[in-house]
Design a protein around this motif. Sequence first.
Motif, PDB file in Angstrom:
ATOM      1  N   ILE A 106       0.986  -1.166   0.106  1.00 31.29           N
ATOM      2  CA  ILE A 106       0.116   0.082   0.063  1.00 31.29           C
ATOM      3  C   ILE A 106       0.920   1.087  -0.188  1.00 31.29           C
ATOM      4  O   ILE A 106       2.234   0.929   0.392  1.00 31.29           O
ATOM      5  CB  ILE A 106      -1.037  -0.125   1.189  1.00 31.29           C
ATOM      6  N   ASP A 107       0.170   2.289  -0.436  1.00 27.79           N
ATOM      7  CA  ASP A 107       0.960   3.555  -0.365  1.00 27.79           C
ATOM      8  C   ASP A 107       0.755   4.119   1.305  1.00 27.79           C
ATOM      9  O   ASP A 107      -0.257   4.767   1.346  1.00 27.79           O
ATOM     10  CB  ASP A 107       0.550   4.680  -1.501  1.00 27.79           C
ATOM     11  N   GLU A 108       1.751   4.279   2.203  1.00 24.06           N
ATOM     12  CA  GLU A 108       1.647   4.460   3.419  1.00 24.06           C
ATOM     13  C   GLU A 108       1.524   5.873   3.541  1.00 24.06           C
ATOM     14  O   GLU A 108       0.852   6.530   4.339  1.00 24.06           O
ATOM     15  CB  GLU A 108       2.824   3.895   4.067  1.00 24.06           C
ATOM     16  N   VAL A 109       2.192   6.648   2.591  1.00 21.48           N
ATOM     17  CA  VAL A 109       2.243   8.162   2.675  1.00 21.48           C
ATOM     18  C   VAL A 109       1.017   8.495   2.164  1.00 21.48           C
ATOM     19  O   VAL A 109       0.488   9.547   3.008  1.00 21.48           O
ATOM     20  CB  VAL A 109       3.365   8.544   1.906  1.00 21.48           C
ATOM     21  N   GLU A 114      -3.416  11.838   3.088  1.00 23.23           N
ATOM     22  CA  GLU A 114      -4.830  11.900   2.688  1.00 23.23           C
ATOM     23  C   GLU A 114      -6.065  10.907   2.927  1.00 23.23           C
ATOM     24  O   GLU A 114      -7.299  11.114   2.640  1.00 23.23           O
ATOM     25  CB  GLU A 114      -4.607  11.747   0.846  1.00 23.23           C
ATOM     26  N   GLY A 115      -5.673  10.044   3.813  1.00 20.01           N
ATOM     27  CA  GLY A 115      -6.590   8.921   4.257  1.00 20.01           C
ATOM     28  C   GLY A 115      -7.069   8.154   3.171  1.00 20.01           C
ATOM     29  O   GLY A 115      -8.289   7.442   3.328  1.00 20.01           O
ATOM     30  N   GLU A 116      -6.497   8.160   2.224  1.00 22.05           N
ATOM     31  CA  GLU A 116      -7.016   7.232   0.901  1.00 22.05           C
ATOM     32  C   GLU A 116      -5.905   5.839   0.731  1.00 22.05           C
ATOM     33  O   GLU A 116      -4.588   6.163   0.844  1.00 22.05           O
ATOM     34  CB  GLU A 116      -6.718   8.142  -0.359  1.00 22.05           C
TER      35      GLU A 116
END
Length: 123
Positions: A106-109, A114-116
């Motif tokens: 997943i894109d942790e940043v 952004e909570g996405e």
Amino acid sequence: VYWNSLRATDGSVDDSKDDNKDIGISVYDGAFSPSVCEELHYLAIDHNIRGDDGSSIFVRPPHNEKPLTPLENAIDSALTAMEDTSKTVEYWSRDEFMNIDVHADIDEVQLEQEGELRCPKIG
């Protein structure tokens, strides 16, 4: 590149990709010949040595503005054979074996900022 066989999660072999769309997980065997696998191994090691953390991102043809590396061409070829239409690909390489448990990248940043939740369709 072509796919010699498609192994379903129950271990059976089925050469028809359409029959396996409901399985959820597919493993492609024999996608590259042993000699190509050996060359890709060396290219991945070289990629790891040249990069900061072993990760890279590329834009797939026809959207790319610069030529793909041989390793990226192989990745693009495999994704094309799997009928993936993603425009951008992120990949990693290591020069050592690490036994990593199955997980979803997943894109942790993006999740933190952004909570996405964003993750790849094919991994």
